[in-house]
Design a protein around this motif. Structure first.
Motif, PDB file in Angstrom:
ATOM      1  N   ILE A   1      -5.568  26.767 -65.179  1.00 56.01           N
ATOM      2  CA  ILE A   1      -6.230  26.373 -63.951  1.00 56.01           C
ATOM      3  C   ILE A   1      -7.579  25.739 -64.276  1.00 56.01           C
ATOM      4  N   PHE A   2      -7.898  24.653 -63.575  1.00 53.20           N
ATOM      5  CA  PHE A   2      -9.117  23.891 -63.830  1.00 53.20           C
ATOM      6  C   PHE A   2      -9.898  23.696 -62.537  1.00 53.20           C
TER       7      PHE A   2
ATOM      8  N   SER B   1      -2.203  23.323 -63.847  1.00 51.28           N
ATOM      9  CA  SER B   1      -1.501  22.319 -64.648  1.00 51.28           C
ATOM     10  C   SER B   1      -0.776  23.054 -65.767  1.00 51.28           C
ATOM     11  N   ASP B   2       0.031  22.325 -66.519  1.00 48.90           N
ATOM     12  CA  ASP B   2       0.732  22.942 -67.643  1.00 48.90           C
ATOM     13  C   ASP B   2      -0.236  23.275 -68.775  1.00 48.90           C
ATOM     14  N   LEU B   3       0.141  24.236 -69.581  1.00 47.65           N
ATOM     15  CA  LEU B   3      -0.594  24.547 -70.799  1.00 47.65           C
ATOM     16  C   LEU B   3      -0.384  23.440 -71.834  1.00 47.65           C
TER      17      LEU B   3
ATOM     18  N   ILE C   1       3.087  18.431 -66.945  1.00 47.16           N
ATOM     19  CA  ILE C   1       2.000  18.049 -66.045  1.00 47.16           C
ATOM     20  C   ILE C   1       0.691  18.207 -66.804  1.00 47.16           C
ATOM     21  N   TYR C   2      -0.004  17.093 -66.994  1.00 46.93           N
ATOM     22  CA  TYR C   2      -1.172  17.084 -67.869  1.00 46.93           C
ATOM     23  C   TYR C   2      -2.366  17.780 -67.219  1.00 46.93           C
ATOM     24  N   GLN C   3      -3.200  18.341 -68.049  1.00 49.98           N
ATOM     25  CA  GLN C   3      -4.410  19.027 -67.591  1.00 49.98           C
ATOM     26  C   GLN C   3      -5.428  18.039 -67.029  1.00 49.98           C
ATOM     27  N   LEU C   4      -6.469  18.558 -66.397  1.00 50.18           N
ATOM     28  CA  LEU C   4      -7.558  17.712 -65.910  1.00 50.18           C
ATOM     29  C   LEU C   4      -8.437  17.328 -67.093  1.00 50.18           C
TER      30      LEU C   4
END
Length: 303
Positions: free
Chosen positions: A8-9, A19-21, A31-34
């Motif tokens: 979580i971001f 998002s995904d790890l 699903i890419y991170q922020l």
């Protein structure tokens, strides 16, 4: 031992996003991170929305939505700026994105509609559909592959060009389209925008980017790991700016390209580069950010 399957971001407007790890990045539907690009676009879109603050009903769409960070954050900003209602659509070809978008809508108390379709679909919209704000953080890496969030075709612009072509005609009067992406062969970007349908005299365009890197520098420090010289040669990429922001406005307000050092880092408040986190607290970092945001607002006003 308990392991999380997601991370979580935080983002703009006191929002939070699943998002995904990183370990899931090897899967094509991850699903890419922020990242810095995500946060930079979220900041820029708030500046753009200030020009739309007199509109009480806004239609916003995020293309290549992934986690939905851009559309959801923009909807929150619009409400804070006085919008009575926001019609939010989040578009992605990735079926896994639906799960994250729905979860993040609930997490942030925002209403929106997820649309799982290919950007190239003929039935993407009704003939009369118009949007006040279009946001996109497309796959932009100059390579072909199955990783949905990363690969942008041989020249890195296969998705970016299609977004411009499909959504330019969908902008409402004085509507905005913001795309965060590196700008390869940056010296030629206005000509390519015109090739994608952005006429020199019928639509405003402002492209901001960081300092230009030579092909050799892109190979050494271009991000996402090393870009091979062979791949750059195949794409006819001679130079590029790693940080870029393409902005279109549906009015006659001229077209320009401007260089702002470490653009994404500046927009997120830190001045020069992400390793120098002290810049986030300095007057220099704040002054650089203020100057870039002022430029985005002035462009968005269509004056």
């Amino acid at each position: 031992i308990i392991f999380s399957a997601v991370q979580i971001f935080p983002s703009e407007a006191n929002s939070l996003f699943f998002s995904d790890l990183p370990l899931w990045r090897t899967f094509c539907d991850s699903i890419y991170q922020l990242g810095q690009d995500s946060l930079a676009l979220a900041t820029a879109s708030e500046a753009g929305l200030s020009a739309l603050s007199l509109r009480k009903h806004l239609r916003i769409i995020e293309v290549c939505a992934g986690s939905g960070v851009q559309g959801i954050t923009a909807a929150l900003h619009a409400k804070n700026l006085g919008a009575v209602s926001v019609d939010l659509m989040l578009l992605d070809i990735n079926s896994r994105a639906r799960r994250f978008v729905v979860a993040n809508l609930l997490l942030n108390g925002v209403s929106g509609t997820f649309l799982q379709k290919d950007l190239r679909s003929d039935d993407l919209f009704a003939a009369s559909d118009k949007f006040d704000l279009v946001l996109a953080n497309p796959p932009f890496w100059p390579a072909s592959g199955e990783q949905l969030f990363q690969f942008g075709g041989v020249d890195g612009e296969a998705v970016t060009s299609k977004i411009v072509e499909r959504f330019k005609p969908r902008l409402s009067e004085a509507g905005l389209l913001f795309i965060v992406t590196p700008i390869f062969n940056e010296y030629d970007i206005l000509r390519r925008l015109q090739k994608w349908g952005v006429g020199a005299f019928d639509m405003g365009a402002l492209v901001l980017h960081s300092r230009s890197l030579t092909q050799a520098e892109l190979v050494a420090e271009g991000g996402y790991g090393t870009i091979s010289r062979r791949r750059l040669d195949e794409a006819k990429i001679q130079s590029g700016a790693v940080h870029g922001l393409i902005m279109l406005r549906n009015c006659k307000s001229g077209q320009a390209v401007e260089v702002h050092k470490e653009l994404w880092t500046v927009l997120t408040g830190c001045g020069r580069n992400e390793s120098e986190w002290q810049m986030c607290l300095s007057g220099t970092g704040k002054a650089l950010r203020t100057r870039v945001l002022k430029r985005i607002r002035s462009f968005s006003l269509c004056s």
